[in-house]
Structure formats: C-alpha cells, structure tokens
Motif scaffolding. Sequence first.
Motif, short mmCIF file in Angstrom:
data_model
loop_
_atom_site.label_atom_id
_atom_site.label_comp_id
_atom_site.label_asym_id
_atom_site.label_seq_id
_atom_site.Cartn_x
_atom_site.Cartn_y
_atom_site.Cartn_z
N LEU A 86 -10.36 31.35 8.95
CA LEU A 86 -11.34 32.13 9.65
C LEU A 86 -12.96 31.41 9.02
O LEU A 86 -13.76 31.43 9.78
CB LEU A 86 -11.55 33.68 9.11
CG LEU A 86 -10.42 34.43 9.90
CD1 LEU A 86 -10.41 35.84 9.37
CD2 LEU A 86 -10.71 34.49 11.25
N GLY A 87 -12.79 30.99 7.91
CA GLY A 87 -14.18 30.26 7.37
C GLY A 87 -14.37 28.95 8.05
O GLY A 87 -15.58 28.68 8.41
N LEU A 88 -13.07 28.35 8.35
CA LEU A 88 -13.21 26.98 9.17
C LEU A 88 -13.52 27.18 10.66
O LEU A 88 -14.19 26.64 11.22
CB LEU A 88 -12.12 26.07 8.99
CG LEU A 88 -11.72 25.57 7.53
CD1 LEU A 88 -10.52 24.80 7.89
CD2 LEU A 88 -12.86 24.58 7.14
N LEU A 89 -12.93 28.20 11.15
CA LEU A 89 -12.92 28.45 12.51
C LEU A 89 -14.32 28.86 12.98
O LEU A 89 -14.88 28.37 13.96
CB LEU A 89 -11.74 29.40 13.09
CG LEU A 89 -11.83 30.04 14.28
CD1 LEU A 89 -10.48 30.49 14.76
CD2 LEU A 89 -12.74 31.01 14.79
N THR A 90 -15.07 29.67 12.03
CA THR A 90 -16.12 30.00 12.52
C THR A 90 -17.42 29.50 11.87
O THR A 90 -18.50 29.38 12.42
CB THR A 90 -16.60 31.51 11.79
OG1 THR A 90 -16.48 31.38 10.44
CG2 THR A 90 -15.69 32.62 12.20
#
Length: 445
Positions: free
Chosen positions: A314-318
Amino acid sequence: MDKRIGDKTLVEWEQAEPIVKEIREKRELLWLNPRYGERDAGLVTTRDVADAEARLHRFKPYLATVFPETEQAGGLIESPIYTTAKLQTFLGEEAGTRISGRLMMKADSELPVSGSIKARGGIYEVLKTAEKLAIDADLLRESDDYAMLAADSFKQFFSRYSIAVGSTGNLGLSIGIVGATLGFQTTVHMSADASAWKKALLRKKGAFVKEYAADYSVAILEGREQAALDPRCHFIDDENSKDLFVGYATAGNRLKKQFYEQGIPVDADHPLFVYLPCGVGGGPAGVTFGLKQAFGKYVHAFFVEPTHAPCFLLGLLTGLNDRVTVRDFGLDNRTAADGLAVPRPSALAGKAAGHLISGCFTVADARLFRYLKTLKDTENHWIEPSAAAGIAGPQMLLGSAAGKNYLEKHHLTEKTADVTHLFWATGGGMVPQTNREAYYAQASR
C-alpha cells in the motif's frame, strides 16, 4: 465526508487502482510495481554497503570469541543456501503449474546468534554503535584486534550506555542478544503480537522487555519517545535506520559468492527471482539493494506480505510510503506471522529501494502454515510461519496473469527453464521445539 488517504478518498483509490478492492477483500494477489526501474533516489550508496562489509570484517574476531557458533566461520554471521527440489515438485503439483527452473532456499532461519534475517541489520547497528563509542573514548582503533571488546572492562564501559528498539519479535531478539552480550543496558519495546517465547528468551539473555497491548506502531513510537529522553540511549529505528538497511544489504555480495561456489549462474540467460517476506520493509529492502548491487538487472525481487497486513504494498501503490497504514484501507493487521504484523511501512525502505522492487504478493495465513509443514515434510527444514511467505512466490509468478505479464514485459518468458527461484526463509532457527510442533499441528488440521 470520506477520509482522505493522500489526495484521494477510499472510493477514489478503488476507482484509480482497481486492485485496491481485491486488497481490501484480503485476496491473495500479485501487484506489479510501476516504479520498478525508476531513477535511484541516492539515499544509500555502494560505499555505504562497502563500509558495512568492512566493519563486519573487523568485528569477526569479537563475534568468534563471544558466540562460539560463529567460530568455525571465523566470526562470520551468514546462512546457507539449499536446493529444494522436493518442495518444488510439491508446489507444481499443488498449483497444477509446472515450476520450471531451480527452487532454492536462503536459510536465514539458520543465521547464527539469533536465527533470523534480523541478525544482519540489527546486530550490525549494535556493533557500529559500540565501535563508535569505543573509538570516541580512545579505547579502540580500527587496526586493533576487536576480540579485545569481549573483556570485562569494555562490558563495564558499554554498561554506561543503553540501546532500545521497538519490535514484533525478531529484530528485538537480535539486538537484545548482542546488545546485552556487549554490556549495553538493552530495552526491547514489544508489540502485542510478539511471541511469548521471544520475550522470555530476551529476558534470559539479560535484556529488559517492555510489553504493549497494542501493535508494532505503538511499540516503536513509545520506544522512540522514551529513548529520546536519555542522551546516552541509542534507539534503533526499524522505520528509518540507514544502518539497519546497509547491514541487510551486505547479503547481496555474500549470496553472489555462494552462488559462484556452487556453480549457479545469474546472467541474461539465467535470471534470479527472489521472494522476500516483508513486514516494515527495512530487511527485504536492504537485501534487495544488495542483490541489485551484486546481480544488477538479472535479479528480480518480490516482497510477500499477509493479506491482512500488506503495508509495504500500500505504501508503494499510493506513493505515500509511511504516510499510509493498512487500517486506512479497512484492514486489521491481524496475522499469525508476527514478524509481518506491521500496519505502517518504513519511510526509508520505500524511498531507498521502492524503484528496485518488481512487485508484491499477498498470502493468507493458512498458506503460511501449510508451507511450513510442507517444507518440513519434503526438505526437513523448520521455519516459523512468517518465513514461509516467500514459498508462494514461484506459484503466483508463473501461475497468475500478472506474473505472466511481468515475464513477457521483461523478455523472460522463454527463459523460465533456466531461472533460479530463491525464497528467503527469514526466521525460525530459535523457535522452541514445542512451538514448532504446535505450528506443524495447526497446519495439519
């Protein structure tokens, strides 16, 4: 009004990134990282890793003295690699997909001293801290035989200082063991999901354990704030530490040496796929940085997280890195994989290595236990549940549409027969036998 996560609401994130709905439904999946191959942010350099390698070399006489299990290797803390052909056959039969190439295990579960990947970064940062204090006090020079640090006089010197860390278990175990051995007053702030046996072992080794009823994010915040009140306390920050990162990164050249010794090529015709269990992200990101140094574009690293706690994904995706938590997306961070039970990713890891990571898998807890049991049954290796996460990698890469797209995009489809799949077994070497048997029994139900 819906809460905003960065510049979007939850509904807007689902519209912009359809895979978010699958993540929220706790499905097992493969997400490909669109940032893969972007320009290096320059936060960590090859010189940083070379310095870490040199420092660990200086400490070898000390480690061989105080940890007899490292004596045969001359004080080197390193783990073996194994070919796991029987497991490979099982995975192919289970998935109905042939797992081509070679499947191997990097057994960080067998790392000396603390039996997990955290022995790399955690022990390194403690050693670096001790070295700086001793040199600044004119008690040590880099040219000295570091075995002298085992003397009682140095233990008395280090006892004037303290070390603290927040942990779900394994990082605290590695830091607590080596910190107490050196003589530091060592405090481990442990989250509710940390295993009881890890807390008991830390106390036995001489570390102070402070327990919290909350999760990792609270334990590390409390530890950081309390350490800041003591000028003689060094806080080892799993979310932000460059020293932890470069300690992990030393694994790259060591693995390259092991492959060379075993005649295993990694090149354009023999790509390497590595599957790394991921919690806060510092360990796998550091290892990935080191692997890219060692093997360049011929290595492809994938992180594997629990379906209930995919914080790094989620950190990378967002693009928000540490400014997002799994709870923002309705996930509960509940997993039997204690080392992976982390709601918020490391800021440093995402920024320093986000462009090096090919993608992220998510796996259900039931799969972790099934593979823990299967690894024991087929190859006779014991690991802990979190360490089994990477075993899912080859199945999901070769058997999913996203995986096939990745292979095609990077011109690897025709090379799968010559690929090496390496799952990083991140821990479990110090798990008591009763706990191992309980894990095995759970998988057998």
